[in-house]
Every structure is written in C-alpha cells, then in structure tokens.
Design a protein around this motif. Structure first.
Motif, PDB file in Angstrom:
ATOM      1  N   ASN A   1       0.816  -1.213   0.000  1.00 21.85           N
ATOM      2  CA  ASN A   1       0.000   0.000   0.000  1.00 21.85           C
ATOM      3  C   ASN A   1       0.851   1.264   0.000  1.00 21.85           C
ATOM      4  O   ASN A   1       0.582   2.209  -0.752  1.00 21.85           O
ATOM      5  CB  ASN A   1      -0.925   0.011   1.222  1.00 21.85           C
ATOM      6  CG  ASN A   1      -2.162  -0.831   1.032  1.00 21.85           C
ATOM      7  OD1 ASN A   1      -3.201  -0.344   0.597  1.00 21.85           O
ATOM      8  ND2 ASN A   1      -2.071  -2.107   1.345  1.00 21.85           N
ATOM      9  N   LEU A   2       1.880   1.277   0.847  1.00 25.78           N
ATOM     10  CA  LEU A   2       2.751   2.455   0.927  1.00 25.78           C
ATOM     11  C   LEU A   2       3.482   2.698  -0.391  1.00 25.78           C
ATOM     12  O   LEU A   2       3.657   3.841  -0.825  1.00 25.78           O
ATOM     13  CB  LEU A   2       3.757   2.279   2.067  1.00 25.78           C
ATOM     14  CG  LEU A   2       3.177   2.351   3.478  1.00 25.78           C
ATOM     15  CD1 LEU A   2       4.230   1.918   4.510  1.00 25.78           C
ATOM     16  CD2 LEU A   2       2.692   3.765   3.785  1.00 25.78           C
TER      17      LEU A   2
ATOM     18  N   LEU B   1       1.060   4.168  -2.860  1.00 27.65           N
ATOM     19  CA  LEU B   1       0.783   5.559  -2.498  1.00 27.65           C
ATOM     20  C   LEU B   1       1.912   6.463  -3.002  1.00 27.65           C
ATOM     21  O   LEU B   1       1.662   7.533  -3.564  1.00 27.65           O
ATOM     22  CB  LEU B   1       0.643   5.671  -0.976  1.00 27.65           C
ATOM     23  CG  LEU B   1       0.065   6.974  -0.422  1.00 27.65           C
ATOM     24  CD1 LEU B   1      -0.624   6.706   0.921  1.00 27.65           C
ATOM     25  CD2 LEU B   1       1.143   8.034  -0.212  1.00 27.65           C
TER      26      LEU B   1
ATOM     27  N   ILE C   1      -4.338   7.963  -5.936  1.00 27.34           N
ATOM     28  CA  ILE C   1      -3.952   7.251  -4.713  1.00 27.34           C
ATOM     29  C   ILE C   1      -4.976   6.185  -4.356  1.00 27.34           C
ATOM     30  O   ILE C   1      -4.637   5.027  -4.096  1.00 27.34           O
ATOM     31  CB  ILE C   1      -3.775   8.245  -3.544  1.00 27.34           C
ATOM     32  CG1 ILE C   1      -2.506   9.081  -3.753  1.00 27.34           C
ATOM     33  CG2 ILE C   1      -3.688   7.497  -2.207  1.00 27.34           C
ATOM     34  CD1 ILE C   1      -2.366  10.242  -2.797  1.00 27.34           C
TER      35      ILE C   1
ATOM     36  N   ALA D   1      -3.701   2.346  -4.669  1.00 24.29           N
ATOM     37  CA  ALA D   1      -3.401   1.713  -3.379  1.00 24.29           C
ATOM     38  C   ALA D   1      -4.583   0.860  -2.921  1.00 24.29           C
ATOM     39  O   ALA D   1      -5.727   1.133  -3.267  1.00 24.29           O
ATOM     40  CB  ALA D   1      -3.094   2.791  -2.339  1.00 24.29           C
ATOM     41  N   GLY D   2      -4.284  -0.173  -2.157  1.00 22.65           N
ATOM     42  CA  GLY D   2      -5.342  -1.023  -1.593  1.00 22.65           C
ATOM     43  C   GLY D   2      -5.567  -2.291  -2.388  1.00 22.65           C
ATOM     44  O   GLY D   2      -5.453  -2.299  -3.616  1.00 22.65           O
TER      45      GLY D   2
ATOM     46  N   MET E   1      -4.127  -0.016   6.253  1.00 24.16           N
ATOM     47  CA  MET E   1      -4.049   1.085   5.292  1.00 24.16           C
ATOM     48  C   MET E   1      -5.423   1.447   4.746  1.00 24.16           C
ATOM     49  O   MET E   1      -5.814   2.616   4.722  1.00 24.16           O
ATOM     50  CB  MET E   1      -3.112   0.703   4.146  1.00 24.16           C
ATOM     51  CG  MET E   1      -1.687   0.448   4.561  1.00 24.16           C
ATOM     52  SD  MET E   1      -0.871   1.873   5.329  1.00 24.16           S
ATOM     53  CE  MET E   1      -0.854   3.025   3.947  1.00 24.16           C
ATOM     54  N   CYS E   2      -6.181   0.454   4.338  1.00 21.71           N
ATOM     55  CA  CYS E   2      -7.449   0.698   3.639  1.00 21.71           C
ATOM     56  C   CYS E   2      -8.519   1.322   4.524  1.00 21.71           C
ATOM     57  O   CYS E   2      -9.380   2.045   4.030  1.00 21.71           O
ATOM     58  CB  CYS E   2      -7.991  -0.606   3.042  1.00 21.71           C
ATOM     59  SG  CYS E   2      -7.013  -1.214   1.670  1.00 21.71           S
TER      60      CYS E   2
ATOM     61  N   THR F   1      -4.347   5.111   4.784  1.00 23.78           N
ATOM     62  CA  THR F   1      -4.134   5.705   3.464  1.00 23.78           C
ATOM     63  C   THR F   1      -4.802   7.069   3.381  1.00 23.78           C
ATOM     64  O   THR F   1      -4.225   8.037   2.868  1.00 23.78           O
ATOM     65  CB  THR F   1      -4.690   4.791   2.351  1.00 23.78           C
ATOM     66  OG1 THR F   1      -3.980   3.555   2.378  1.00 23.78           O
ATOM     67  CG2 THR F   1      -4.524   5.428   0.970  1.00 23.78           C
ATOM     68  N   TYR F   2      -6.023   7.150   3.897  1.00 19.10           N
ATOM     69  CA  TYR F   2      -6.758   8.428   3.913  1.00 19.10           C
ATOM     70  C   TYR F   2      -5.998   9.478   4.715  1.00 19.10           C
ATOM     71  O   TYR F   2      -5.829  10.621   4.273  1.00 19.10           O
ATOM     72  CB  TYR F   2      -8.147   8.207   4.514  1.00 19.10           C
ATOM     73  CG  TYR F   2      -8.970   9.461   4.641  1.00 19.10           C
ATOM     74  CD1 TYR F   2      -9.776   9.906   3.602  1.00 19.10           C
ATOM     75  CD2 TYR F   2      -8.951  10.209   5.815  1.00 19.10           C
ATOM     76  CE1 TYR F   2     -10.525  11.066   3.718  1.00 19.10           C
ATOM     77  CE2 TYR F   2      -9.696  11.359   5.951  1.00 19.10           C
ATOM     78  CZ  TYR F   2     -10.489  11.785   4.903  1.00 19.10           C
ATOM     79  OH  TYR F   2     -11.230  12.930   5.031  1.00 19.10           O
TER      80      TYR F   2
ATOM     81  N   THR G   1      -2.794  10.511   2.928  1.00 22.33           N
ATOM     82  CA  THR G   1      -3.138  11.327   1.763  1.00 22.33           C
ATOM     83  C   THR G   1      -3.487  12.743   2.192  1.00 22.33           C
ATOM     84  O   THR G   1      -3.042  13.728   1.582  1.00 22.33           O
ATOM     85  CB  THR G   1      -4.336  10.705   1.005  1.00 22.33           C
ATOM     86  OG1 THR G   1      -3.999   9.386   0.600  1.00 22.33           O
ATOM     87  CG2 THR G   1      -4.691  11.536  -0.221  1.00 22.33           C
TER      88      THR G   1
END
Length: 240
Positions: free
Chosen positions: A72-73, A76, A95, A99-100, A133-134, A138-139, A142
């Motif tokens: 994920n990273l 991103l 993104i 990602a995810g 992350m999901c 991630t949010y 971001t």
C-alpha cells in the motif's frame, strides 16, 4: 487444469448472474449493500475462522502483514510521483485507485476455491497489513501529503484510524484469530462445523455482489484513466 478452469468459469457466471438479475429488475441498484453487509460481517469472518481450524502458528507469516503494509505504501508513493504538478483531486483519485487490495470480497473467494487452508491464512495475514491502510491510514497519509480532504484541513489522527479498524469486523476477526493462534487456542469442533457451513457461502455471495455492483459505462476520457491505472498497477505487481 480443467478443474481450475471450471471453477474460474463458475465465478464469472455467478458475477454474470448478479449483473443480469439487476438489469432485469430482480435486484434493485442498492440491493448489493445488503449482500455486502452479509459478506463483510458474516460469511467472510466465518471463512477466516474456518481457515484457522487446523492451523499451527508459523511465525514467518508475520512477514505477510508487513508485505500488506509495504504494498500500500509503495503504491501511495507511486501515485504521488505520477501526479506531480497535478491538482489535489487528481492526486486523490490516483492514490485511492492504485493503493489497496480487495482481499476479503474478491481474492479470498478464489483462495478458498484454489488454495490450501494454510495459504488462506497467509492471505489473511497480508490483509491485516492491507486493512490497516485501507480502513484509514491511506486516507490520513493522503490528507497529510496533499493538505486537504473533504474540503477541509485534515489532521493525521491515529485515534480515528484505530476506531475505524476496530469497527471493521474482518480486521477484528483477523487479529483475534492471530492472537488465539499465538496462544495455541482452538475452538471446539462444533464451532468450526458452523463456520465451515457459513464460510462456504462466501465465494458465491462475494461474486454475486460484484455482479450486482457492475456497470458498463464507457467514457473515452475515463477509459484513458482506467488504462493508465491498470497498466501501472499490473506492471508494478508483476515486478513485485
């Protein structure tokens, strides 16, 4: 090989059934939300529990958690590199598109059909890192990188991320089963009998849900984005 192809074709046909039923009015456009709740809160957790039925903890699987995080990273970072100089909206779109990994509702049903229970557990470990992350990280990252989310200044909050994770039934089940495995604990056989029956329905409901959500809308500009995103994602995945 024939068995593998037959199972793959069966999954495609289930998706097709979901799509046709929606187009014919048998399902309403929002019915997939009910199926999604059943999958995420009932059949998927049972499938995960059942995969741990005869599992003896292998500590090397902990590495899969970090692979989920790293995947994920990395995506991103790639998204930010691809959208240098673009608008915040474009950055956010890339993104969240790159990602995810959709493990629970898409990959796990295939794993249940084609792989061993040990491999399914390995996939669950990967999804622990992926879920972190999901479901919020991630949010938050971001928002920190771009500066804005939902039209307002957003702060990185581990508390908010933790709350989202603890409200994710699959994630809680992953962690619980991992801790129980570390402690050498197994449920009574009757529990696994129940989870096996319910978990067996996970592939069918997951594929049906995808068919119910599926829409064919061709837009030249959108298709250009889709081609680029798929190309980048598959190229990096193959490289990994």
């Amino acid at each position: 090989m024939l068995v593998v192809l037959s199972k793959a074709l069966a999954f495609v046909l289930i998706i097709l059934i979901g799509y046709i039923c929606k187009r014919r009015g048998f399902f309403s456009p929002t019915d997939y939300q009910v199926v999604s709740k059943i999958v995420l809160n009932i059949t998927l957790p049972c499938a995960v529990i059942n995969s741990f039925a005869h599992f003896e903890m292998d500590y090397s699987l902990i590495a899969a958690v970090f692979l989920g995080l790293f995947g994920n990273l990395m995506m991103l970072f790639v998204s930010l590199m691809l959208t240098r100089g673009d608008t915040p909206a474009t950055k956010i779109f890339y993104i969240f598109s790159l990602a995810g990994y959709n493990i629970g509702c898409f990959t796990l049903p295939f794993a249940q059909a084609f792989l061993t229970p040990f491999a399914v557990v390995g996939l669950c470990m990967f999804d622990v890192g992926n879920s972190i992350m999901c479901t919020g990280m991630t949010y938050a990252l971001t928002a920190s990188c771009i500066g804005y989310a939902d039209g307002r200044k957003d702060k990185f909050s581990m508390k908010n991320i933790a709350q989202k994770l603890l409200h994710s039934v699959p994630f809680v089940v992953y962690i619980s089963m991992l801790l129980l495995s570390l402690a050498g604990f197994h449920f009574p056989k009757s529990v696994y009998t129940f989870t096996e029956i319910v978990g067996t329905g996970n592939p069918f409901l997951s594929m049906l849900m995808i068919g119910m959500m599926f829409e064919i809308k061709l837009d030249k500009k959108a298709m250009g984005y889709v081609k680029e995103l798929f190309s980048v994602r598959y190229a990096i995945s193959l490289l990994c």
